[in-house]
Design a protein around this motif. Sequence first.
Motif, short mmCIF file in Angstrom:
data_model
loop_
_atom_site.label_atom_id
_atom_site.label_comp_id
_atom_site.label_asym_id
_atom_site.label_seq_id
_atom_site.Cartn_x
_atom_site.Cartn_y
_atom_site.Cartn_z
N GLU A 202 0.83 -1.21 0.00
CA GLU A 202 0.00 0.00 0.00
C GLU A 202 0.86 1.26 0.00
O GLU A 202 0.57 2.23 -0.70
CB GLU A 202 -0.93 -0.01 1.21
N ILE A 203 1.95 1.24 0.76
CA ILE A 203 2.87 2.39 0.75
C ILE A 203 3.46 2.57 -0.65
O ILE A 203 3.54 3.69 -1.18
CB ILE A 203 3.97 2.20 1.79
N GLY A 204 3.86 1.47 -1.28
CA GLY A 204 4.41 1.55 -2.63
C GLY A 204 3.39 2.03 -3.64
O GLY A 204 3.72 2.74 -4.59
N ARG A 205 2.13 1.65 -3.45
CA ARG A 205 1.08 2.10 -4.37
C ARG A 205 0.88 3.60 -4.27
O ARG A 205 0.72 4.29 -5.28
CB ARG A 205 -0.22 1.38 -4.06
N ARG A 206 0.92 4.11 -3.05
CA ARG A 206 0.71 5.54 -2.86
C ARG A 206 1.96 6.36 -3.19
O ARG A 206 1.86 7.56 -3.45
CB ARG A 206 0.30 5.81 -1.41
N HIS A 207 3.12 5.71 -3.13
CA HIS A 207 4.39 6.41 -3.38
C HIS A 207 5.21 5.62 -4.39
O HIS A 207 6.17 4.93 -4.03
CB HIS A 207 5.16 6.58 -2.07
N PRO A 208 4.87 5.71 -5.66
CA PRO A 208 5.65 4.99 -6.68
C PRO A 208 7.09 5.50 -6.73
O PRO A 208 7.36 6.67 -6.49
CB PRO A 208 4.90 5.30 -7.98
N ASP A 209 8.00 4.58 -7.03
CA ASP A 209 9.40 4.94 -7.29
C ASP A 209 10.08 5.60 -6.10
O ASP A 209 10.76 6.62 -6.24
CB ASP A 209 9.51 5.83 -8.53
N ILE A 210 9.91 5.02 -4.92
CA ILE A 210 10.67 5.48 -3.76
C ILE A 210 12.16 5.32 -4.07
O ILE A 210 12.60 4.26 -4.52
CB ILE A 210 10.29 4.67 -2.50
N ASP A 211 12.92 6.37 -3.87
CA ASP A 211 14.34 6.33 -4.24
C ASP A 211 15.16 5.47 -3.30
O ASP A 211 16.08 4.76 -3.74
CB ASP A 211 14.90 7.76 -4.28
N LEU A 212 14.86 5.52 -2.00
CA LEU A 212 15.62 4.75 -1.03
C LEU A 212 14.69 4.29 0.08
O LEU A 212 13.95 5.10 0.64
CB LEU A 212 16.76 5.60 -0.43
N ALA A 213 14.75 2.99 0.38
CA ALA A 213 13.99 2.44 1.50
C ALA A 213 14.96 1.94 2.55
O ALA A 213 15.80 1.08 2.28
CB ALA A 213 13.10 1.28 1.02
N MET A 214 14.87 2.50 3.76
CA MET A 214 15.71 2.09 4.88
C MET A 214 14.88 1.12 5.71
O MET A 214 13.88 1.51 6.33
CB MET A 214 16.15 3.31 5.68
N LEU A 215 15.30 -0.17 5.71
CA LEU A 215 14.48 -1.25 6.26
C LEU A 215 15.24 -2.06 7.29
O LEU A 215 16.45 -2.31 7.13
CB LEU A 215 14.02 -2.17 5.12
N PRO A 216 14.56 -2.54 8.34
CA PRO A 216 15.24 -3.29 9.40
C PRO A 216 15.48 -4.74 9.02
O PRO A 216 14.63 -5.39 8.41
CB PRO A 216 14.26 -3.19 10.58
N ILE A 217 16.64 -5.27 9.41
CA ILE A 217 16.97 -6.67 9.10
C ILE A 217 17.35 -7.47 10.34
O ILE A 217 17.61 -8.67 10.22
CB ILE A 217 18.10 -6.77 8.06
N GLY A 218 17.41 -6.86 11.53
CA GLY A 218 17.87 -7.57 12.71
C GLY A 218 16.82 -7.62 13.81
O GLY A 218 15.72 -7.09 13.69
N ALA A 219 17.19 -8.27 14.93
CA ALA A 219 16.30 -8.45 16.09
C ALA A 219 15.06 -9.25 15.71
O ALA A 219 13.94 -8.84 15.97
CB ALA A 219 15.92 -7.10 16.70
N TYR A 220 15.29 -10.45 15.14
CA TYR A 220 14.17 -11.23 14.61
C TYR A 220 14.03 -12.61 15.24
O TYR A 220 13.07 -13.33 14.92
CB TYR A 220 14.32 -11.40 13.09
#
Length: 352
Positions: free
Chosen positions: A257-275
Amino acid sequence: MSRPGPAGGPGLRPGNDEAGPGTAAVTGLRPLGLVRRWPRSFADRLTAPLPGVRAMARLAREGALRPAAAGLKDIPQLPFAPGALPEAEPGTVAVTWAGHASWVVAIGELTVLTDPVWSRRILGTPARLTPVGVRWEDLPAVDAVVISHNHYDHLDAPTIARLPRRTPMFVPAGLGGWFRRRRFTRVTELDWWETAELPAGSGVGSVRFEFVPAHHWSKRTLTDTCRSLWGGWILTDQRGRQVYFSGDTGYGHWFKEIGRRHPDIDLAMLPIGAYAPRWWLSSVHTDPEEAVQAFEDLGACNMAPMHWATFVLSSEPVMEPLSRLLTAWEHTGRPREQLWDLPVGGSRVLTA
């Protein structure tokens, strides 16, 4: 618990403004610094129920709160390479990873900090595994701060206390009082999908701050569970370049849904730890493979991993998030240069 809904639908209850409706209702922008009234609880926004007594008892029995000794042996290999901050030329978009979820973002001639934690330790965890990647005294003037939620590894009172009280603060619904009690005078609280705008340094143009959903929760004391909201931020400069800071989040439907509302996000900072363990954390923290899937759901151009290599918050080996991320990325077939796996203290400039 009910699942969150789209804007205007079930699970979204905008706050009431103390002032009457103004131009913001026409432009879609919320006024800066407006004091608003919010629901007593945001528990209806939870994607999954919070763990109960049985789950906590199981966690205590298993003792799976920290990595085993073998999982800590690679601490000396954690990436730490502090360098000078990139030159903030007019029109530059650059990011520097200070560690965990703390970034220095140069965008629209503004310097923005995300979830700033400059303390050596936080409540309930061992000291940092890596130092902060940017010395406080090396920061330029901070033009704005965004906070994703109120957990101690994202909202650090000693760090916040170091900021001038006129620093613009962009925070989740229900969290403004925490800042106003500490005498901050420019606090803007937003609900999911709401946007505010801050003029750029030169006075020409502005940066938009939009608060977007996340699969997480909030709690800071024994009595405030889900009393404030949680989410991520999309920063958009006057040229339309978009940087997405997810905050803490599990994997789920919000990314598409975020991608649909915001096409072509230049940079996504996403969490990969504490899982780990997954039965305990899967609903609120993405693992590396889920982070890559979230990146693809967003349709973003570049990904910068975060939320690892800084604090010991869970039981996976300290270097495992990166190795699993690199494998998952290779399986996508995407160009390696689109993965910005920076060391703590590393920087990258977004090219046109």
